[in-house]
Write an enzyme that holds these catalytic residues in place. Structure first.
Site, PDB file in Angstrom:
ATOM      1  N   GLN A 109       0.845  -1.192   0.000  1.00 47.04           N
ATOM      2  CA  GLN A 109       0.000   0.000   0.000  1.00 47.04           C
ATOM      3  C   GLN A 109       0.884   1.247   0.000  1.00 47.04           C
ATOM      4  OE1 GLN A 109      -1.988  -1.582   3.696  1.00 47.04           O
ATOM      5  NE2 GLN A 109      -3.804  -0.709   2.747  1.00 47.04           N
ATOM      6  N   HIS A 127      -1.283   1.258  -4.313  1.00 43.27           N
ATOM      7  CA  HIS A 127      -1.627   2.674  -4.206  1.00 43.27           C
ATOM      8  C   HIS A 127      -0.733   3.538  -5.093  1.00 43.27           C
ATOM      9  CE1 HIS A 127      -3.811   2.095  -0.068  1.00 43.27           C
ATOM     10  NE2 HIS A 127      -4.463   1.570  -1.081  1.00 43.27           N
ATOM     11  N   GLY A 200       2.990  -3.809   9.025  1.00 47.29           N
ATOM     12  CA  GLY A 200       2.779  -2.362   9.047  1.00 47.29           C
ATOM     13  C   GLY A 200       1.496  -1.895   8.386  1.00 47.29           C
ATOM     14  N   SER A 201       0.517  -2.771   8.294  1.00 46.81           N
ATOM     15  CA  SER A 201      -0.781  -2.335   7.790  1.00 46.81           C
ATOM     16  C   SER A 201      -1.833  -2.626   8.843  1.00 46.81           C
ATOM     17  CB  SER A 201      -1.144  -3.077   6.497  1.00 46.81           C
ATOM     18  OG  SER A 201      -2.476  -2.754   6.133  1.00 46.81           O
TER      19      SER A 201
END
Ligand SMILES: [Zn+2]
Length: 258
Positions: A109, A127, A200-201
């Site tokens: 992302q 993204h 980390g999401s």
């Protein structure tokens, strides 16, 4: 080596075992992986620079179309920061795991190019990327590096060298659809993998947040390394709530060197 608490050590060893048994591991990364590289997660509140304006509003396709100067004013300090950021040890460890054949792909992302800077080859950017800009009139693509200095120093909005139209960074703004090819690839990876590592999401943004669920539905194992709670913690094989820049190198070390 960092001395982790015994419980974390056990979790790291378990995650490493899952990697060693895996034939097709996929890593899904979000903004939390790049905060140790100095890039704030703009979806989290109170993270400095990003929170001065309301990102949902200013970083939207609507603002870009109706008031590009507002968008670019917001984007200007970030562009320089993101473009010049360096990978941290988690990015490097993921690249090593890929080189050793332990990770098949990275679905991200993030827009900061740090996986590529660290040496990762197969990166699916959901993204978009800071690397390039596309003309809103003629679709001509240009390198960000070519426009960055005049934009950052003088605030000059980048214009197409072909037709003079406004260039839009190739990052997906709020209100904009995910790039179709990348999304299809990511779904394919989620369904094919036998192990998904989420790093980390916070898995709050759809449709990306649904990818680990697709992996689980196809029988994959799930490892989550995150400071934040996610809706899938309860279904994960392992959850490690520590700094990714410390945990990922520790997992990689165990996978690669036993
Ligand atoms: Zn153009």
């Amino acid at each position: 080596m960092i001395a982790f608490p015994p419980q974390t050590q056990t979790a790291i060893s378990f995650a490493a075992d899952l990697f060693r048994q895996s034939k097709h591991a996929v890593c899904l990364t979000g903004a939390g992986l790049s905060t140790p590289s100095g890039i704030p997660d703009f979806r989290s509140t109170g993270t400095g620079l990003w929170s001065r304006d309301e990102p949902m509003e200013v970083a939207s396709l609507n603002t870009f179309r109706t008031a590009p100067e507002n968008f670019f004013g917001w984007f200007r300090p970030l562009a320089n920061q993101i473009y010049n950021a360096q990978p941290n040890s988690a990015h490097y460890s993921l690249a090593e795991l890929e080189k050793a054949g332990r990770i098949h792909s990275i679905v991200t992302q993030k827009i900061d190019m740090l996986h590529q800077k660290a040496g990762s080859q197969f990166v699916i950017e959901l993204h978009g990327t800071m690397q390039t800009l596309t003309c809103t009139q003629c679709y001509h693509k240009e390198q960000t590096s070519f426009h960055l200095d005049s934009f950052v120093e003088d605030g000059k909005i980048p214009h197409c060298s072909n037709c003079g139209g406004t260039l839009k960074p190739d990052v997906i703004l709020f209100g904009e659809q995910l790039p179709q090819a990348a999304w299809f690839k990511a779904q394919h990876e989620a369904r094919q993998c036998d192990l998904m590592l989420v790093v980390g999401s916070s898995l709050e943004v759809l449709p990306v947040a649904g990818l680990p669920m697709q992996a689980l539905d196809h029988g994959a194992h799930l490892v989550i390394v995150n400071n934040m709670q996610t809706y899938l913690n309860i279904r994960a094989d392992v959850v490690i709530s520590e700094d990714a820049a410390e945990v990922i190198p520790a997992i990689a070390e165990k996978v690669l060197n036993g």
